[in-house]
Design a protein around this motif. Structure first.
Motif, PDB file in Angstrom:
ATOM      1  N   UNK A  24       4.863 -49.179  27.815  1.00 17.85           N
ATOM      2  CA  UNK A  24       3.683 -49.449  26.990  1.00 17.85           C
ATOM      3  C   UNK A  24       3.238 -50.882  27.237  1.00 17.85           C
ATOM      4  N   UNK A  25       1.946 -51.042  27.516  1.00 15.10           N
ATOM      5  CA  UNK A  25       1.406 -52.392  27.681  1.00 15.10           C
ATOM      6  C   UNK A  25       0.173 -52.552  26.812  1.00 15.10           C
ATOM      7  N   UNK A  26       0.046 -53.744  26.264  1.00 16.36           N
ATOM      8  CA  UNK A  26      -1.187 -54.153  25.617  1.00 16.36           C
ATOM      9  C   UNK A  26      -1.615 -55.415  26.357  1.00 16.36           C
ATOM     10  N   UNK A  27      -2.652 -56.056  25.912  1.00 14.43           N
ATOM     11  CA  UNK A  27      -3.112 -57.275  26.581  1.00 14.43           C
ATOM     12  C   UNK A  27      -2.051 -58.373  26.551  1.00 14.43           C
ATOM     13  N   UNK A  28      -1.158 -58.339  25.548  1.00 18.36           N
ATOM     14  CA  UNK A  28      -0.173 -59.417  25.435  1.00 18.36           C
ATOM     15  C   UNK A  28       1.257 -58.958  25.151  1.00 18.36           C
ATOM     16  N   UNK A  29       1.557 -57.670  25.374  1.00 16.49           N
ATOM     17  CA  UNK A  29       2.902 -57.162  25.074  1.00 16.49           C
ATOM     18  C   UNK A  29       3.349 -56.139  26.104  1.00 16.49           C
ATOM     19  N   UNK A  30       4.654 -56.108  26.362  1.00 20.83           N
ATOM     20  CA  UNK A  30       5.248 -55.148  27.294  1.00 20.83           C
ATOM     21  C   UNK A  30       6.469 -54.520  26.644  1.00 20.83           C
ATOM     22  N   UNK A  31       6.549 -53.174  26.723  1.00 22.78           N
ATOM     23  CA  UNK A  31       7.719 -52.445  26.238  1.00 22.78           C
ATOM     24  C   UNK A  31       8.118 -51.443  27.312  1.00 22.78           C
ATOM     25  N   UNK A  32       9.393 -51.445  27.661  1.00 18.32           N
ATOM     26  CA  UNK A  32       9.945 -50.467  28.600  1.00 18.32           C
ATOM     27  C   UNK A  32      11.118 -49.802  27.898  1.00 18.32           C
ATOM     28  N   UNK A  33      11.015 -48.479  27.715  1.00 20.96           N
ATOM     29  CA  UNK A  33      12.069 -47.717  27.050  1.00 20.96           C
ATOM     30  C   UNK A  33      12.548 -46.607  27.979  1.00 20.96           C
ATOM     31  N   UNK A  34      13.832 -46.306  27.921  1.00 25.78           N
ATOM     32  CA  UNK A  34      14.417 -45.215  28.704  1.00 25.78           C
ATOM     33  C   UNK A  34      15.143 -44.298  27.737  1.00 25.78           C
TER      34      UNK A  34
END
Length: 103
Positions: free
Chosen positions: A16-26
Motif C-alpha cells: 500500500x502506498x500513499x503520497x507519503x506512506x509505504x506499507x508492505x505486508x506478507x
C-alpha cells in the motif's frame, strides 16, 4: 527490495502506498505480517508506484519502485516517528551518540 521466503506468491503480498506512506505486508498462515511500514522521507507520485516479485540473489524479493514528486536524491527511505519517544525527549543525535558509546 524486501526479501521474502521462496514460497511467497503475489497473492500473499499487500503493498500500500500513499503520497507519503509505504506499507508492505506478507500473509503468513492466516495473518498479515508487516514487513515494512512507515512514513516516506519525501512525497511520491502514488499513481506511478509499482511492485513485483522477483528473484533476488539466491532468494526472492518484493521490488518496489517509487517515483518522487520532486527531483533529488534521498538520504533515507522512511522517516522515524519520534513523537512521544525517547528520541523526541533527548534529540536524535544524542541517542545515536549514546548508542555507540562503550558500556
Amino acid at each position: 527490495t524486501v526479501l521474502v521466503p521462496d514460497d511467497t506468491t503475489r497473492a500473499m503480498i499487500m503493498v500500500k502506498t500513499t503520497a507519503d506512506e509505504l506499507k508492505v505486508l506478507v500473509r503468513k498462515s492466516e495473518r498479515w505480517t508487516p514487513m515494512v511500514t512507515g512514513k516516506l522521507a519525501h512525497k511520491v507520485e502514488r499513481e506511478s508506484c509499482c511492485w513485483s516479485v522477483d528473484k533476488v540473489g539466491a532468494g526472492k524479493g518484493i521490488v518496489i519502485q517509487l517515483e518522487k514528486k520532486k527531483t533529488g536524491s534521498w538520504d533515507f527511505l522512511l522517516r522515524a516517528d519520534v513523537a512521544g519517544s525517547i528520541l523526541e525527549e533527548l534529540g536524535r543525535e544524542q541517542v545515536i551518540v549514546d548508542a555507540g558509546a562503550d558500556a
